[in-house]
Structure formats: structure tokens, C-alpha cells
Design a protein around this motif. Structure first.
Motif, PDB file in Angstrom:
ATOM      1  N   THR A 122      75.188 -51.621 -37.497  1.00 43.65           N
ATOM      2  CA  THR A 122      75.428 -50.447 -38.334  1.00 43.65           C
ATOM      3  C   THR A 122      74.763 -50.632 -39.689  1.00 43.65           C
ATOM      4  O   THR A 122      74.544 -51.746 -40.153  1.00 43.65           O
ATOM      5  CB  THR A 122      76.929 -50.195 -38.560  1.00 43.65           C
ATOM      6  OG1 THR A 122      77.505 -51.314 -39.226  1.00 43.65           O
ATOM      7  CG2 THR A 122      77.641 -49.927 -37.256  1.00 43.65           C
ATOM      8  N   THR A 123      74.464 -49.515 -40.297  1.00 41.47           N
ATOM      9  CA  THR A 123      73.916 -49.486 -41.637  1.00 41.47           C
ATOM     10  C   THR A 123      74.307 -48.149 -42.259  1.00 41.47           C
ATOM     11  O   THR A 123      74.926 -47.311 -41.603  1.00 41.47           O
ATOM     12  CB  THR A 123      72.377 -49.679 -41.612  1.00 41.47           C
ATOM     13  OG1 THR A 123      71.910 -49.831 -42.952  1.00 41.47           O
ATOM     14  CG2 THR A 123      71.667 -48.539 -40.927  1.00 41.47           C
TER      15      THR A 123
ATOM     16  N   TRP B 137      74.391 -46.024 -36.541  1.00 40.53           N
ATOM     17  CA  TRP B 137      74.485 -47.079 -35.517  1.00 40.53           C
ATOM     18  C   TRP B 137      73.145 -47.168 -34.807  1.00 40.53           C
ATOM     19  O   TRP B 137      72.552 -46.149 -34.448  1.00 40.53           O
ATOM     20  CB  TRP B 137      75.575 -46.723 -34.499  1.00 40.53           C
ATOM     21  CG  TRP B 137      76.954 -46.766 -35.060  1.00 40.53           C
ATOM     22  CD1 TRP B 137      77.514 -45.870 -35.934  1.00 40.53           C
ATOM     23  CD2 TRP B 137      77.947 -47.740 -34.810  1.00 40.53           C
ATOM     24  NE1 TRP B 137      78.785 -46.243 -36.227  1.00 40.53           N
ATOM     25  CE2 TRP B 137      79.093 -47.387 -35.554  1.00 40.53           C
ATOM     26  CE3 TRP B 137      77.983 -48.887 -34.024  1.00 40.53           C
ATOM     27  CZ2 TRP B 137      80.257 -48.134 -35.531  1.00 40.53           C
ATOM     28  CZ3 TRP B 137      79.157 -49.624 -33.999  1.00 40.53           C
ATOM     29  CH2 TRP B 137      80.268 -49.260 -34.748  1.00 40.53           C
TER      30      TRP B 137
ATOM     31  N   MET C 100      83.599 -47.673 -31.583  1.00 43.55           N
ATOM     32  CA  MET C 100      82.639 -46.696 -31.132  1.00 43.55           C
ATOM     33  C   MET C 100      83.201 -46.037 -29.883  1.00 43.55           C
ATOM     34  O   MET C 100      83.619 -46.707 -28.962  1.00 43.55           O
ATOM     35  CB  MET C 100      81.325 -47.422 -30.860  1.00 43.55           C
ATOM     36  CG  MET C 100      80.218 -46.569 -30.490  1.00 43.55           C
ATOM     37  SD  MET C 100      78.623 -47.440 -30.422  1.00 43.55           S
ATOM     38  CE  MET C 100      79.031 -49.128 -30.154  1.00 43.55           C
TER      39      MET C 100
ATOM     40  N   LYS D 132      78.222 -43.740 -40.955  1.00 41.93           N
ATOM     41  CA  LYS D 132      77.371 -44.904 -40.711  1.00 41.93           C
ATOM     42  C   LYS D 132      76.327 -44.551 -39.669  1.00 41.93           C
ATOM     43  O   LYS D 132      76.547 -43.701 -38.816  1.00 41.93           O
ATOM     44  CB  LYS D 132      78.192 -46.088 -40.207  1.00 41.93           C
ATOM     45  CG  LYS D 132      79.146 -46.639 -41.225  1.00 41.93           C
ATOM     46  CD  LYS D 132      79.879 -47.822 -40.660  1.00 41.93           C
ATOM     47  CE  LYS D 132      80.875 -48.337 -41.687  1.00 41.93           C
ATOM     48  NZ  LYS D 132      81.721 -49.378 -41.138  1.00 41.93           N
TER      49      LYS D 132
END
Length: 66
Positions: free
Chosen positions: A44-45, A32, A1, A30
Motif C-alpha cells: 500500500t501507498t 494498493w 482487503m 490508500k
């Protein structure tokens, strides 16, 4: 990041140092998420997984967990 990541938080959280809430950023396809008072820790997803989670919460399907 990267340090230039643009984190956003809800306008409902208010203004100022003491108004902590969840912040969100999008990077590398993603999503965050982090707590504003603990910015060094983030999860994250994917956008799809987050959308599914939000829909599930809105239906009340997780209310029995408390």
C-alpha cells in the motif's frame, strides 16, 4: 482487503491468463498494488507518494540503479 475490491490493470497488458502485470486498487484512501500472478501479496501507498514515485521514474532519476 475485501474480496469485492475492484482491481484494475493496464490495457497495455493484453487479455488472457498469461498477461501478468501490476494491478491497482483504491480503498480506504490508500492505493494498493499487487502483481497479477501473485494476488495474495499487496503493498500500500498513498496517492501522493505514488505520484511522486511515478514522476521520479519518468525523469530517469532511478535509471542508474540497474
Amino acid at each position: 482487503m475485501s474480496s469485492s475490491t475492484h482491481w484494475r490493470k493496464s490495457s497495455f497488458s493484453g487479455i488472457g491468463e498469461d498477461n501478468h502485470c501490476v494491478e491497482v486498487a483504491v480503498m480506504d484512501s490508500k492505493v494498493w498494488l499487487r502483481e497479477s500472478d501473485i494476488p495474495a501479496t499487496a503493498i500500500t501507498t498513498t496517492p501522493g507518494q505514488l505520484a511522486t514515485f511515478i514522476r521520479t521514474v519518468k525523469t530517469g532519476a532511478l535509471d542508474h540503479l540497474s
